[in-house]
Design a protein around this motif. Sequence first.
Motif, PDB file in Angstrom:
ATOM      1  N   ARG A  21       7.547   6.055 -49.918  1.00  0.00           N
ATOM      2  CA  ARG A  21       6.981   5.079 -50.918  1.00  0.00           C
ATOM      3  C   ARG A  21       7.457   5.710 -52.273  1.00  0.00           C
ATOM      4  NH1 ARG A  21       3.169   4.628 -54.550  1.00  0.00           N
ATOM      5  NH2 ARG A  21       1.956   6.685 -53.831  1.00  0.00           N
ATOM      6  N   VAL A  22       7.004   6.887 -52.574  1.00  0.00           N
ATOM      7  CA  VAL A  22       7.437   7.524 -54.036  1.00  0.00           C
ATOM      8  C   VAL A  22       8.842   7.831 -54.190  1.00  0.00           C
ATOM      9  CG1 VAL A  22       4.965   8.272 -54.474  1.00  0.00           C
ATOM     10  CG2 VAL A  22       6.662   9.931 -53.576  1.00  0.00           C
ATOM     11  N   LEU A  23       9.664   7.557 -53.119  1.00  0.00           N
ATOM     12  CA  LEU A  23      11.115   7.752 -53.311  1.00  0.00           C
ATOM     13  C   LEU A  23      11.790   6.618 -53.810  1.00  0.00           C
ATOM     14  CD1 LEU A  23      12.535   9.640 -50.151  1.00  0.00           C
ATOM     15  CD2 LEU A  23      12.865  10.380 -52.305  1.00  0.00           C
ATOM     16  N   ASP A  24      12.815   6.936 -54.638  1.00  0.00           N
ATOM     17  CA  ASP A  24      13.610   6.001 -55.263  1.00  0.00           C
ATOM     18  C   ASP A  24      14.432   5.345 -54.163  1.00  0.00           C
ATOM     19  OD1 ASP A  24      14.844   4.172 -57.098  1.00  0.00           O
ATOM     20  OD2 ASP A  24      15.897   5.771 -58.214  1.00  0.00           O
ATOM     21  N   HIS A  25      15.004   4.192 -54.341  1.00  0.00           N
ATOM     22  CA  HIS A  25      16.131   3.529 -53.219  1.00  0.00           C
ATOM     23  C   HIS A  25      17.055   4.403 -53.051  1.00  0.00           C
ATOM     24  CE1 HIS A  25      18.004   0.589 -50.933  1.00  0.00           C
ATOM     25  NE2 HIS A  25      19.224   0.752 -51.727  1.00  0.00           N
ATOM     26  N   GLU A  26      17.373   4.649 -52.109  1.00  0.00           N
ATOM     27  CA  GLU A  26      18.381   5.818 -51.892  1.00  0.00           C
ATOM     28  C   GLU A  26      18.075   7.123 -51.981  1.00  0.00           C
ATOM     29  OE1 GLU A  26      22.479   4.392 -52.690  1.00  0.00           O
ATOM     30  OE2 GLU A  26      22.437   3.039 -51.026  1.00  0.00           O
ATOM     31  N   GLY A  27      16.866   7.607 -52.298  1.00  0.00           N
ATOM     32  CA  GLY A  27      16.356   8.846 -52.699  1.00  0.00           C
ATOM     33  C   GLY A  27      16.274   9.723 -51.267  1.00  0.00           C
ATOM     34  N   ILE A  28      16.278  10.993 -51.483  1.00  0.00           N
ATOM     35  CA  ILE A  28      16.444  11.795 -50.321  1.00  0.00           C
ATOM     36  C   ILE A  28      15.089  12.502 -50.064  1.00  0.00           C
ATOM     37  CG2 ILE A  28      17.386  14.026 -49.624  1.00  0.00           C
ATOM     38  CD1 ILE A  28      19.558  11.890 -49.974  1.00  0.00           C
ATOM     39  N   LEU A  29      14.654  12.787 -48.736  1.00  0.00           N
ATOM     40  CA  LEU A  29      13.484  13.636 -48.472  1.00  0.00           C
ATOM     41  C   LEU A  29      14.155  14.542 -47.542  1.00  0.00           C
ATOM     42  CD1 LEU A  29      10.412  13.698 -47.929  1.00  0.00           C
ATOM     43  CD2 LEU A  29      10.747  12.234 -45.988  1.00  0.00           C
ATOM     44  N   ILE A  30      13.915  15.808 -47.912  1.00  0.00           N
ATOM     45  CA  ILE A  30      13.867  16.877 -47.011  1.00  0.00           C
ATOM     46  C   ILE A  30      12.598  17.281 -46.573  1.00  0.00           C
ATOM     47  CG2 ILE A  30      14.629  19.463 -47.235  1.00  0.00           C
ATOM     48  CD1 ILE A  30      16.922  17.515 -47.993  1.00  0.00           C
ATOM     49  N   PHE A  31      12.761  17.403 -45.210  1.00  0.00           N
ATOM     50  CA  PHE A  31      11.431  17.688 -44.508  1.00  0.00           C
ATOM     51  C   PHE A  31      11.652  19.164 -43.568  1.00  0.00           C
ATOM     52  CE2 PHE A  31       9.220  17.289 -40.218  1.00  0.00           C
ATOM     53  CZ  PHE A  31       7.906  17.171 -40.667  1.00  0.00           C
ATOM     54  N   LYS A  32      10.557  19.870 -43.972  1.00  0.00           N
ATOM     55  CA  LYS A  32      10.372  21.335 -43.235  1.00  0.00           C
ATOM     56  C   LYS A  32       9.277  21.400 -42.151  1.00  0.00           C
ATOM     57  CE  LYS A  32       9.772  26.023 -44.336  1.00  0.00           C
ATOM     58  NZ  LYS A  32       8.411  26.370 -44.211  1.00  0.00           N
ATOM     59  N   TRP A  33       9.769  21.856 -41.003  1.00  0.00           N
ATOM     60  CA  TRP A  33       8.749  21.675 -40.124  1.00  0.00           C
ATOM     61  C   TRP A  33       8.779  23.239 -39.137  1.00  0.00           C
ATOM     62  CZ3 TRP A  33       4.112  19.576 -39.650  1.00  0.00           C
ATOM     63  CH2 TRP A  33       3.317  19.854 -38.347  1.00  0.00           C
ATOM     64  N   ASN A  34       7.734  23.969 -38.935  1.00  0.00           N
ATOM     65  CA  ASN A  34       7.842  24.657 -37.980  1.00  0.00           C
ATOM     66  C   ASN A  34       7.178  24.605 -36.702  1.00  0.00           C
ATOM     67  OD1 ASN A  34       6.661  27.249 -36.604  1.00  0.00           O
ATOM     68  ND2 ASN A  34       8.162  28.295 -38.050  1.00  0.00           N
ATOM     69  N   GLU A  35       7.960  24.549 -35.677  1.00  0.00           N
ATOM     70  CA  GLU A  35       7.408  23.894 -34.277  1.00  0.00           C
ATOM     71  C   GLU A  35       6.721  24.685 -33.187  1.00  0.00           C
ATOM     72  OE1 GLU A  35      10.391  21.734 -32.136  1.00  0.00           O
ATOM     73  OE2 GLU A  35      11.637  23.427 -31.662  1.00  0.00           O
ATOM     74  N   VAL A  36       6.205  25.972 -33.968  1.00  0.00           N
ATOM     75  CA  VAL A  36       5.465  26.991 -32.894  1.00  0.00           C
ATOM     76  C   VAL A  36       4.301  26.372 -32.327  1.00  0.00           C
ATOM     77  CG1 VAL A  36       4.024  27.952 -34.779  1.00  0.00           C
ATOM     78  CG2 VAL A  36       4.676  29.431 -32.980  1.00  0.00           C
ATOM     79  N   GLN A  37       3.489  25.384 -32.901  1.00  0.00           N
ATOM     80  CA  GLN A  37       2.422  24.982 -32.146  1.00  0.00           C
ATOM     81  C   GLN A  37       2.767  23.277 -31.934  1.00  0.00           C
ATOM     82  OE1 GLN A  37      -0.942  25.634 -34.580  1.00  0.00           O
ATOM     83  NE2 GLN A  37      -0.897  27.837 -34.272  1.00  0.00           N
ATOM     84  N   ILE A  38       3.431  22.747 -32.609  1.00  0.00           N
ATOM     85  CA  ILE A  38       3.756  21.272 -32.375  1.00  0.00           C
ATOM     86  C   ILE A  38       5.112  20.890 -32.543  1.00  0.00           C
ATOM     87  CG2 ILE A  38       3.328  18.972 -33.158  1.00  0.00           C
ATOM     88  CD1 ILE A  38       0.615  19.923 -34.564  1.00  0.00           C
ATOM     89  N   LYS A  39       5.757  20.369 -31.568  1.00  0.00           N
ATOM     90  CA  LYS A  39       7.234  20.046 -31.521  1.00  0.00           C
ATOM     91  C   LYS A  39       7.762  18.948 -32.360  1.00  0.00           C
ATOM     92  CE  LYS A  39       8.166  22.757 -27.642  1.00  0.00           C
ATOM     93  NZ  LYS A  39       9.013  23.970 -28.072  1.00  0.00           N
ATOM     94  N   VAL A  40       8.807  19.260 -32.927  1.00  0.00           N
ATOM     95  CA  VAL A  40       9.193  18.552 -34.045  1.00  0.00           C
ATOM     96  C   VAL A  40       9.503  17.019 -33.497  1.00  0.00           C
ATOM     97  CG1 VAL A  40      11.877  18.736 -33.643  1.00  0.00           C
ATOM     98  CG2 VAL A  40      10.910  18.660 -36.154  1.00  0.00           C
ATOM     99  N   SER A  41       9.850  16.791 -32.257  1.00  0.00           N
ATOM    100  CA  SER A  41      10.053  15.458 -31.719  1.00  0.00           C
ATOM    101  C   SER A  41       8.754  14.772 -31.662  1.00  0.00           C
ATOM    102  CB  SER A  41      10.494  15.694 -30.200  1.00  0.00           C
ATOM    103  OG  SER A  41       9.472  16.262 -29.445  1.00  0.00           O
TER     104      SER A  41
END
Length: 163
Positions: A106-126
């Motif tokens: 929502r707070v991203l501008d149109h064509e803005g970029i979201l970089i998401f970081k996740w460590n799946e040691v307890q919950i899978k990224v899928s």
Amino acid sequence: MTAKQILDPCCGSRMFWFDPRNQGVLFGDIRDEEHMLCDGRALNIKPDVQMDFRDIPFDDGSFRLVVFDPPHLRRAGHVSWLRAKYGILSDDWQEDLRRGFAECFRVLDHEGILIFKWNEVQIKVSEILALTPHEPLFGHKSGKRADTHWICFMKRVDGAKGA
């Protein structure tokens, strides 16, 4: 649009930033606290703005880039360094992360970029990616066991899954 073009709504101690004082970044976190780690190092979580990533206090389209690195742990000792460093997910973690993704986009501008970081040691990224209708562009696994995923999204009108 805010004066800053980058938002990190879960900045924690800003540990992965090359410049943790970058003037172009608005650092936010729900926590504002200090800890002494078992090895004597200080861990300081001092956001520019105290905020909840599930309810980001900025207008639609306010940022060109959002870095979303939410807590990834469901279980950690109450006084453990892992909990202090990364935070902990609530029992309603799926809804929390679904709302977090929605707010980041929502707070991203149109064509803005979201970089998401996740460590799946307890919950899978899928399981996590299933919580957003947006399709990632690309990603990279890193870490000793390749448990950490860096994933890039671009906000587009046609960016939802199945579109």
